[in-house]
Scaffold this motif. Structure first.
Motif, PDB file in Angstrom:
ATOM      1  N   LEU A  27       0.849  -1.187   0.000  1.00 54.95           N
ATOM      2  CA  LEU A  27       0.000   0.000   0.000  1.00 54.95           C
ATOM      3  C   LEU A  27       0.885   1.237   0.000  1.00 54.95           C
ATOM      4  O   LEU A  27       1.908   1.274   0.695  1.00 54.95           O
ATOM      5  CB  LEU A  27      -0.910   0.030   1.234  1.00 54.95           C
ATOM      6  N   ALA A  28       0.514   2.243  -0.762  1.00 54.91           N
ATOM      7  CA  ALA A  28       1.256   3.503  -0.789  1.00 54.91           C
ATOM      8  C   ALA A  28       1.148   4.187   0.575  1.00 54.91           C
ATOM      9  O   ALA A  28       0.208   3.940   1.346  1.00 54.91           O
ATOM     10  CB  ALA A  28       0.717   4.418  -1.880  1.00 54.91           C
ATOM     11  N   PHE A  29       2.094   5.066   0.869  1.00 56.24           N
ATOM     12  CA  PHE A  29       2.155   5.711   2.182  1.00 56.24           C
ATOM     13  C   PHE A  29       0.853   6.426   2.525  1.00 56.24           C
ATOM     14  O   PHE A  29       0.273   6.211   3.594  1.00 56.24           O
ATOM     15  CB  PHE A  29       3.330   6.703   2.216  1.00 56.24           C
ATOM     16  N   GLN A  30       0.383   7.296   1.630  1.00 56.94           N
ATOM     17  CA  GLN A  30      -0.823   8.074   1.928  1.00 56.94           C
ATOM     18  C   GLN A  30      -2.047   7.178   2.070  1.00 56.94           C
ATOM     19  O   GLN A  30      -2.902   7.408   2.922  1.00 56.94           O
ATOM     20  CB  GLN A  30      -1.059   9.116   0.830  1.00 56.94           C
ATOM     21  N   GLN A  31      -2.129   6.149   1.239  1.00 61.77           N
ATOM     22  CA  GLN A  31      -3.242   5.207   1.338  1.00 61.77           C
ATOM     23  C   GLN A  31      -3.232   4.500   2.690  1.00 61.77           C
ATOM     24  O   GLN A  31      -4.284   4.295   3.311  1.00 61.77           O
ATOM     25  CB  GLN A  31      -3.157   4.184   0.200  1.00 61.77           C
ATOM     26  N   SER A  32      -2.050   4.140   3.155  1.00 60.23           N
ATOM     27  CA  SER A  32      -1.927   3.467   4.449  1.00 60.23           C
ATOM     28  C   SER A  32      -2.366   4.369   5.592  1.00 60.23           C
ATOM     29  O   SER A  32      -3.067   3.930   6.512  1.00 60.23           O
ATOM     30  CB  SER A  32      -0.478   3.023   4.676  1.00 60.23           C
ATOM     31  N   LYS A  93      -9.349  -7.218   1.036  1.00 58.58           N
ATOM     32  CA  LYS A  93      -9.328  -8.672   0.830  1.00 58.58           C
ATOM     33  C   LYS A  93      -9.258  -9.001  -0.656  1.00 58.58           C
ATOM     34  O   LYS A  93      -8.431  -9.835  -1.091  1.00 58.58           O
ATOM     35  CB  LYS A  93     -10.566  -9.317   1.449  1.00 58.58           C
ATOM     36  N   GLU A  94     -10.092  -8.350  -1.454  1.00 62.55           N
ATOM     37  CA  GLU A  94     -10.111  -8.606  -2.888  1.00 62.55           C
ATOM     38  C   GLU A  94      -8.772  -8.252  -3.531  1.00 62.55           C
ATOM     39  O   GLU A  94      -8.265  -8.983  -4.396  1.00 62.55           O
ATOM     40  CB  GLU A  94     -11.236  -7.798  -3.542  1.00 62.55           C
ATOM     41  N   ARG A  95      -8.183  -7.158  -3.105  1.00 62.93           N
ATOM     42  CA  ARG A  95      -6.908  -6.732  -3.677  1.00 62.93           C
ATOM     43  C   ARG A  95      -5.796  -7.727  -3.339  1.00 62.93           C
ATOM     44  O   ARG A  95      -4.966  -8.070  -4.189  1.00 62.93           O
ATOM     45  CB  ARG A  95      -6.544  -5.341  -3.160  1.00 62.93           C
ATOM     46  N   ILE A  96      -5.780  -8.202  -2.101  1.00 69.47           N
ATOM     47  CA  ILE A  96      -4.757  -9.161  -1.686  1.00 69.47           C
ATOM     48  C   ILE A  96      -4.958 -10.495  -2.394  1.00 69.47           C
ATOM     49  O   ILE A  96      -3.990 -11.141  -2.823  1.00 69.47           O
ATOM     50  CB  ILE A  96      -4.769  -9.323  -0.157  1.00 69.47           C
ATOM     51  N   GLN A  97      -6.201 -10.913  -2.541  1.00 71.72           N
ATOM     52  CA  GLN A  97      -6.476 -12.151  -3.261  1.00 71.72           C
ATOM     53  C   GLN A  97      -5.984 -12.072  -4.703  1.00 71.72           C
ATOM     54  O   GLN A  97      -5.389 -13.025  -5.235  1.00 71.72           O
ATOM     55  CB  GLN A  97      -7.974 -12.468  -3.226  1.00 71.72           C
ATOM     56  N   LYS A  98      -6.219 -10.942  -5.345  1.00 73.17           N
ATOM     57  CA  LYS A  98      -5.793 -10.766  -6.736  1.00 73.17           C
ATOM     58  C   LYS A  98      -4.276 -10.796  -6.849  1.00 73.17           C
ATOM     59  O   LYS A  98      -3.716 -11.380  -7.781  1.00 73.17           O
ATOM     60  CB  LYS A  98      -6.343  -9.453  -7.285  1.00 73.17           C
ATOM     61  N   ALA A  99      -3.590 -10.184  -5.877  1.00 73.97           N
ATOM     62  CA  ALA A  99      -2.125 -10.107  -5.923  1.00 73.97           C
ATOM     63  C   ALA A  99      -1.463 -11.438  -5.611  1.00 73.97           C
ATOM     64  O   ALA A  99      -0.374 -11.728  -6.121  1.00 73.97           O
ATOM     65  CB  ALA A  99      -1.633  -9.041  -4.947  1.00 73.97           C
ATOM     66  N   THR A 100      -2.094 -12.246  -4.761  1.00 75.62           N
ATOM     67  CA  THR A 100      -1.456 -13.471  -4.282  1.00 75.62           C
ATOM     68  C   THR A 100      -2.005 -14.744  -4.904  1.00 75.62           C
ATOM     69  O   THR A 100      -1.347 -15.792  -4.832  1.00 75.62           O
ATOM     70  CB  THR A 100      -1.605 -13.588  -2.762  1.00 75.62           C
ATOM     71  N   GLY A 101      -3.227 -14.682  -5.460  1.00 76.06           N
ATOM     72  CA  GLY A 101      -3.867 -15.894  -5.966  1.00 76.06           C
ATOM     73  C   GLY A 101      -4.442 -16.764  -4.870  1.00 76.06           C
ATOM     74  O   GLY A 101      -4.864 -17.902  -5.121  1.00 76.06           O
ATOM     75  N   GLY A 130      -7.252 -25.066   9.171  1.00 82.85           N
ATOM     76  CA  GLY A 130      -6.856 -26.183   8.329  1.00 82.85           C
ATOM     77  C   GLY A 130      -5.370 -26.485   8.433  1.00 82.85           C
ATOM     78  O   GLY A 130      -4.652 -25.939   9.267  1.00 82.85           O
ATOM     79  N   ILE A 131      -4.906 -27.368   7.557  1.00 85.98           N
ATOM     80  CA  ILE A 131      -3.499 -27.781   7.539  1.00 85.98           C
ATOM     81  C   ILE A 131      -2.699 -26.813   6.669  1.00 85.98           C
ATOM     82  O   ILE A 131      -3.111 -26.447   5.581  1.00 85.98           O
ATOM     83  CB  ILE A 131      -3.380 -29.217   7.001  1.00 85.98           C
ATOM     84  N   ASN A 132      -1.528 -26.410   7.168  1.00 86.34           N
ATOM     85  CA  ASN A 132      -0.638 -25.510   6.427  1.00 86.34           C
ATOM     86  C   ASN A 132      -1.374 -24.280   5.882  1.00 86.34           C
ATOM     87  O   ASN A 132      -1.446 -24.058   4.668  1.00 86.34           O
ATOM     88  CB  ASN A 132       0.046 -26.258   5.279  1.00 86.34           C
ATOM     89  N   PRO A 133      -1.932 -23.459   6.774  1.00 89.03           N
ATOM     90  CA  PRO A 133      -2.711 -22.304   6.306  1.00 89.03           C
ATOM     91  C   PRO A 133      -1.846 -21.222   5.671  1.00 89.03           C
ATOM     92  O   PRO A 133      -0.685 -21.033   6.035  1.00 89.03           O
ATOM     93  CB  PRO A 133      -3.350 -21.781   7.592  1.00 89.03           C
ATOM     94  N   HIS A 134      -2.422 -20.531   4.698  1.00 90.50           N
ATOM     95  CA  HIS A 134      -1.846 -19.299   4.172  1.00 90.50           C
ATOM     96  C   HIS A 134      -2.456 -18.137   4.948  1.00 90.50           C
ATOM     97  O   HIS A 134      -3.685 -18.042   5.070  1.00 90.50           O
ATOM     98  CB  HIS A 134      -2.173 -19.128   2.685  1.00 90.50           C
ATOM     99  N   ILE A 135      -1.616 -17.246   5.446  1.00 91.89           N
ATOM    100  CA  ILE A 135      -2.079 -16.065   6.168  1.00 91.89           C
ATOM    101  C   ILE A 135      -1.396 -14.853   5.560  1.00 91.89           C
ATOM    102  O   ILE A 135      -0.170 -14.826   5.409  1.00 91.89           O
ATOM    103  CB  ILE A 135      -1.767 -16.165   7.671  1.00 91.89           C
ATOM    104  N   ALA A 136      -2.192 -13.856   5.182  1.00 90.16           N
ATOM    105  CA  ALA A 136      -1.671 -12.620   4.597  1.00 90.16           C
ATOM    106  C   ALA A 136      -1.715 -11.529   5.650  1.00 90.16           C
ATOM    107  O   ALA A 136      -2.791 -11.147   6.117  1.00 90.16           O
ATOM    108  CB  ALA A 136      -2.493 -12.222   3.375  1.00 90.16           C
ATOM    109  N   SER A 137      -0.548 -11.031   6.035  1.00 93.64           N
ATOM    110  CA  SER A 137      -0.422 -10.076   7.130  1.00 93.64           C
ATOM    111  C   SER A 137      -0.069  -8.693   6.579  1.00 93.64           C
ATOM    112  O   SER A 137       1.041  -8.473   6.087  1.00 93.64           O
ATOM    113  CB  SER A 137       0.667 -10.560   8.098  1.00 93.64           C
TER     114      SER A 137
END
Length: 201
Positions: A27-32, A93-101, A130-137
């Motif tokens: 995320l850009a500085f101002q957006q953050s 959420k949608e943006r992170i999903q698009k970036a990470t798949g 679940g097993i081996n979860p993906h977590i986006a922080s």
């Protein structure tokens, strides 16, 4: 996606870096900053009370749980029922999903008001993930040190600074073999919010 190349220069080869991916400036500085101000005001923050060593302890941070309906989450002896997505959180959420798949249906928010707020050593290994979860922080606001240690060999300990606007993906068997924490800091007076997007199965 950027392969993580942080940690101490002498230790980077020892850490299984296939378990992490890092996006500085996601995320850009101002957006953050705008997002930070909105979340501080709009999120339904709560201070969790957890049982520890035979007594009740107030967690040194504020938390909130948002997500799809019926995607409750239980950790530290407390059940969190999701608050419906806000437009900002859903768009993130949608943006992170698009970036990470990857796919996510919930998010845990932690509000660190200053350096006195922290989170102790733990793993995100609850059965709901679940097993081996993906977590986006996603981190916004004050940069804080994020530390890892191996569960069976605490001498294997590493850390990195999670910068404003950065995105860290935790994956593979990280939650099985490693713990992580945000330690207290006497030098920090500014606020930080961390959003960890998760898939409740």
């Amino acid at each position: 996606m950027e392969q993580l190349s942080l940690f101490d220069a002498n230790e980077s080869l020892s850490f299984p870096e296939d378990l992490l991916e890092y996006f500085p400036g996601f995320l850009a500085f101002q957006q953050s900053i705008l997002l930070m101000n909105q979340l501080v005001k709009e999120v339904s923050w709560r201070q969790q009370v957890i049982p520890m060593y035979g007594k009740e302890v107030i967690t040194p941070r504020l938390t909130a749980w948002y997500g799809d309906s019926n995607k409750s989450y239980k950790f530290s002896g407390t059940k969190f029922d999701p608050v419906p997505w806000t437009a900002d959180l859903y768009n993130l959420k949608e943006r992170i999903q698009k970036a990470t798949g990857l796919s996510f249906n919930s998010v845990l928010l932690n509000f660190y008001r200053d350096g006195n707020d922290s989170v102790a050593w733990h793993s995100d290994n609850e059965r709901e993930l679940g097993i081996n979860p993906h977590i986006a922080s996603l981190s916004i606001g004050q940069a804080r040190q994020f530390e890892f240690r191996h569960k069976t060999d605490h001498s294997r300990k590493y850390g990195l600074s999670l910068e404003n606007g950065s995105l860290l993906i935790m994956k593979g068997d990280l939650q099985h073999n490693w713990e992580h924490r945000i330690p207290k800091s006497k030098k920090i007076n500014n606020e930080r919010i961390n959003l960890t997007f998760r898939l409740i199965v």
